[in-house]
Scaffold this active site. Structure first.
Site, PDB file in Angstrom:
ATOM      1  N   LEU A  23      58.142 -69.507 -45.122  1.00 14.44           N
ATOM      2  CA  LEU A  23      57.894 -70.875 -45.585  1.00 14.44           C
ATOM      3  C   LEU A  23      59.190 -71.576 -45.959  1.00 14.44           C
ATOM      4  CD1 LEU A  23      54.592 -70.615 -47.675  1.00 14.44           C
ATOM      5  CD2 LEU A  23      54.917 -71.378 -45.314  1.00 14.44           C
ATOM      6  N   SER A 119      49.287 -68.372 -55.723  1.00 16.30           N
ATOM      7  CA  SER A 119      48.582 -67.884 -54.538  1.00 16.30           C
ATOM      8  C   SER A 119      47.084 -67.930 -54.762  1.00 16.30           C
ATOM      9  CB  SER A 119      49.000 -66.441 -54.266  1.00 16.30           C
ATOM     10  OG  SER A 119      48.108 -65.846 -53.344  1.00 16.30           O
ATOM     11  N   HIS A 121      45.332 -65.633 -54.100  1.00 18.93           N
ATOM     12  CA  HIS A 121      44.929 -64.279 -54.486  1.00 18.93           C
ATOM     13  C   HIS A 121      44.769 -64.140 -56.006  1.00 18.93           C
ATOM     14  CE1 HIS A 121      44.903 -62.758 -50.443  1.00 18.93           C
ATOM     15  NE2 HIS A 121      46.016 -63.428 -50.227  1.00 18.93           N
ATOM     16  N   TYR A 144      49.747 -58.329 -56.585  1.00 14.42           N
ATOM     17  CA  TYR A 144      50.387 -59.591 -56.222  1.00 14.42           C
ATOM     18  C   TYR A 144      49.663 -60.760 -56.895  1.00 14.42           C
ATOM     19  CZ  TYR A 144      51.511 -63.585 -53.238  1.00 14.42           C
ATOM     20  OH  TYR A 144      51.860 -64.830 -52.777  1.00 14.42           O
ATOM     21  N   SER A 173      46.720 -70.016 -46.686  1.00 16.40           N
ATOM     22  CA  SER A 173      47.397 -69.314 -45.595  1.00 16.40           C
ATOM     23  C   SER A 173      48.216 -70.333 -44.834  1.00 16.40           C
ATOM     24  CB  SER A 173      46.363 -68.673 -44.656  1.00 16.40           C
ATOM     25  OG  SER A 173      45.455 -67.858 -45.377  1.00 16.40           O
TER      26      SER A 173
END
Lengths: 273, 273, 273, 273, 273, 273
Positions: A23, A119, A121, A144, A173
């Site tokens: 990124l 994130s 996540h 993470y 994503s």
């Protein structure tokens, strides 16, 4: 071809960490247009600095190095640290100790705003048939995600106590295109990533705001209703890639945790014995 | 050039108060198309009545005058009274006593629906990094906002008790274009104002509904989710004016209350010693 | 002309119940494109089976018939049973006993997903100035709505206990065009109905999800925020029909229950003495 | 016999307005114990000042009189103004203009905290089968309730803008005993009223807090969950009076608005023609 | 004298970490009654083991030592690590690395339940006039609170992914008696602490549950409504100490962050330069 | 010995259905005191009618029999029908068809209030570490729970449309004492059952209200906050039985659905093949 800039505002010196990552490389030419000087930092080697660029090699776990890296910047886009599930030690070093070092440097040097790459996540243990807002309790899907939840809380603390503003981006994503059926929901195009970053950098007031980073996909699990003050309006959609993705992955098993939970494969993969 | 009408419904006689003000003048030709007769009223002199128009000079604080003003109308668009922060006395006269007089007249004369120009200043003490719905508690930013909160409560009472329907419009900043960075969030184009008014007048059932009046701006602090039955769909956006606005006002100080709170300069200005 | 398919996924054998009804006939050619074999069933006679079609005449209240009807199918679109307000007996037979039979057959034969035609009449006693989500308590407006609420709860049970997934569609008014002012809010175009059905059939995980079936109408009472994982994005709007509808029905009486409540005329009509 | 004091804190000079009213007279000896000097004010004549008391006759609508009344006080218990449904003029004078005068005086003289007697009639149009929190939208049942809603919003403004703290007490029915079946739910014993007042005066931080004033009655419509920081714990209950009350009023008609709505008879009585 | 046991259930071997601290010493004799063997651990020396006791000296940052400490236990009461605001390094070692070590050991050795001493400082930046539930977003008031928020998220992860159950206790102020006015709200008596611990250990199902640890104080800022399944019912109250506390601390300044925020002095104290 | 009556109100003729069941027999002498005539009905034989009693044998599935059973009663306590998990046919007959018959009879004969024995199994698929309110979506744990959810919706319909009031009691486990560890949470003593029934019968306004029926147990999963207007205050607790219950059932397996879900053994037992 680059997106038309979504704001005419310009920073003096902007720091982009993690600039050697996938990124970081994508954002390097994009962010340059919003600042006089773009300082790029990473632990890995960076391409040579161009006009209006500076490069710094820095280990986030090294407090002095972080202090130098931050010196003189107006704002920070923090992609640095570990960006996927990993064993505890690198996550501890990069995403916990490293983040603390970054915010301490920002506090001491009076950096006013940080855009922090959190994130999705952080809430990866939500089911794919649930819709989550940014105020619902976190449910990280691994170490993470846990470290990113730590980062969001650290950002909240530095706003409440020290006046450092942060937008925590729970990035879905971000790739050139969605790779599987899960990413039809989580995909964030590079152009939308730029829109999200620049909105986050230029919104007049953000305090500490959490926002999911996704394009305007037909399917989504995330509700950004509490972040409309950031002014992020995605323009892309994963829909154009649907047929190709479905051809690759026609069927999914609802009983598979990687299908059932938003975190996908993260909910089972990882370093645990 | 006028907007294509968004409804083919027509009222017999429609009353527009505050018709000499800046929004009143803008709405005069627009509303004419939705009624047989447009009655225009103000305390200030009005331009001469055209075809299908009637003009009335009336002081809202004068109950008898208000009674005459309301006689024979089917619905009311109420822009009258004080429309900015002012000392207590004119606000009391125009927005508290005046509003009571208006609703009493409407009740006695069985006017079925009022569109009431409330204001975003009813919640001006919300922070600019907060998103507010129309059911969250009010936090007025001054005497003007306080008087508009009074108006909304009065409207609720006249619906619950007397069956007079109202849509309370918490109007943002309705000007030809946004004048500063705050208005990038709060701007309501004149066309969108017309869309909002006509939706409010023609929706089959509104009871007492509160709705924020803003265009489809990239940035917003207001969530109209509880008012989707009104059928207001903004078509304009402040985004086209962003570059010019940012050029005029490149930097803001988060520590300044006028930046931090949604009410902007209203949160500090005013008649207090 | 048929809509461009919104998914390239295909089922082996798909069952469409209620195939002889007005929606069933509309969906027959549309759904054919998403499966190898389309089994059509109804109590009434069906048009002769074409290529890739099978027809079955079955009474939902007959358990053995339902068992045969379901044999060998991968997924079910269930429009069968009673689809409007009726006396208790046919509703009991078609929508309560019949639905139980259908889910029992699906459970025994391990059908993985059902799209169930529920109805907006499940919440028909909400007022037209209220906005309802799919998690708010139900308020059926008659025996028909009551039976559909039963169906949603049955679907929830079969997911929680037996792993049969369902999307319950609270269908508004699905006709070629809206017939009255209420339908300006509740209209669901046939193309949007197809979008909704196919999204519901192909979304990776749905568990039991409830979603309102409406087009992108200017006015709406229903908030699908908890169903964004289904990936339904309406493309049509009732707005093109507004002028014609308003010409037919210029005025409504707020005091009339059929205007005040979302269920419209259903809230008063029916078999009660 | 007086209640054991619930706090050992003492104010220098405390102002009690409306001291000649039925609650004022009840509170006079009770509040004396929490201050060195109790200043008593009313428009009506007061009993002669005793030791540690001062009396002031003041019209709340007279700004200069209010300024004198407030001079030198540390905190205010404001029961003054109109305390039941009345025509608009006295409500305007006492509860709108009078309240503005009081807060302006408090602001100028840096009074730190006001306990404001609001009323349950602020939400009197809630049904008796609804449970209301202090953050739900208001629904006043008459002009009196409307004026109290104005007072709460004024209090919010003076906290947000000027740092004057207020606890707004939505008092139920404070009498020696409940008079009818509605009061079995709304009753506030005099001892509990003292507990509520003293908690409100002595809690370390209140900002602007709204709290319903009721005893620990078996039946209640009001949920004080957002006010637990005030530390009000009622000790009395209307239950001891139930048999007597039910004997007087054995049956109620659910269809009667005075039974259906929380405001009781207020929802229909009043000065409207 | 010890409290009557609140459950007759007994564990085989129970581990109490931080056993040499002030709460650890208080709990040692209390917990002994609920297990056959009480294993006591700390970094500091412990009093000699009595009958049915085992003592272990272990550094939480030492993974092997933690593994031994956890071997063979059925459940863990984890008070270990840093229990007040400290510099980053000890907090990192004790509360982040140490906690990770503890949960990894618990996961590998299949310990079924942990009671984790979190802290009210996880939400210390809430204002004292706010009421917080355990599902509201966290706002830590310092590095200590931040580390406890990390711990709660880690506990959530180990439940979602590995089936280790945790009750996270956001302990208020657990001392023999409240020391200042803030503790009138936050006090947790030792008996109530025992009640809370034993409820948390013996409730049939807890998954990961967060609960505030406070006695039944008259004033509170915390709402445990989402944790009623734990079965914690406090029996004590700070009220008996009120007069003495108020005598020591009669006045507070609302403008002082230590008064305004729930975290008290923590919101300003700490190791920051 | 009977509980002191909690209300002095009396009904003329009260109907108790299911009077031969275990709760019916328990309630027979208790309810007698609140009415002039207690009509007892069941499908099974009843003990001979005493003074002020009437007995009726009626099959709920027989509409004419139900009509006679309801004739002339002022209010109904409906315990009749199936009261545990059973095959579909008896549940359909007793709890779906039978309930429809009962409400139709009540509507035609203008019975004003019904207390309906619903069940906690309406939400039996909630986890035991969740706290549920009466407004959360239902998740029945079997056909029995499904039929009770149908009953609640039917009751809502008859209130909204026909003005028949209902309190739906989601009864936990009403026995002389709790039989297992689950019942420590769900137990409802007979005295508390009487308190709940009489509150439900005598509260002035209930519309359709749902309330969980449980004693004041230390542990609970159910939050009755939306039903405080009913005035139910439990006085008993399962705590006195804890030691005996824990002795019988010292350990539970969190992985067992009967432990994990609120419905207990109902979530797996039943007539399914």
């Amino acid at each position: 071809m680059l997106l038309e800039p979504i704001s005419s505002l310009r920073f003096g010196r902007l720091l982009l960490t993690g600039a050697a990552g996938h990124l970081g490389r994508e954002l390097r030419p994009r962010l340059k247009r919003y600042c006089d000087t773009l300082r790029l930092s990473d632990l890995s080697p960076l391409e040579q600095a161009g006009a209006g660029e500076e490069t710094v090699v820095a280990d986030l776990a090294d407090q002095a190095a972080v202090e130098s890296m931050v010196a003189g910047v107006d704002a920070i886009v923090h992609l640095g640290g570990v960006s996927t599930e990993m064993p505890w030690e690198p996550i501890l070093a990069g995403n916990i100790v490293g983040l603390y070092n970054l915010y301490e440097a920002a506090r001491r040097q009076r950096v006013r705003r940080i855009v922090f790459a959190s994130s999705n996540h952080v809430t990866g243990f939500r089911r794919q048939d649930e819709v989550v807002t940014t105020r619902d309790p976190v449910r990280p899907d691994g170490l993470y995600g846990l470290s990113k939840a730590f980062g969001e809380n650290l950002a909240q603390l530095y706003w409440d106590r020290h006046g450092v503003e942060t937008v925590s981006l729970r990035i879905g994503s971000s790739y050139a295109e969605p790779k599987d059926r899960r990413m039809l929901a989580t995909w964030l195009s590079f152009d939308d990533l730029e829109r999200l970053l620049v909105s986050s950098l230029t919104a007049p007031v953000v305090g500490h705001t959490v926002i999911y980073g996704m394009s305007d996909n037909r399917t989504t699990w995330w509700d950004n209703r509490y972040a409309s003050h950031v002014g992020y309006r995605p323009q892309d959609s994963s829909e154009q890639f649907r047929a190709a993705v479905e051809a690759r992955q026609p069927s999914l098993d609802v009983a598979d945790p990687a299908t059932r939970y938003q975190g996908g494969a993260f909910v089972t993969q990882g370093p645990h014995d």
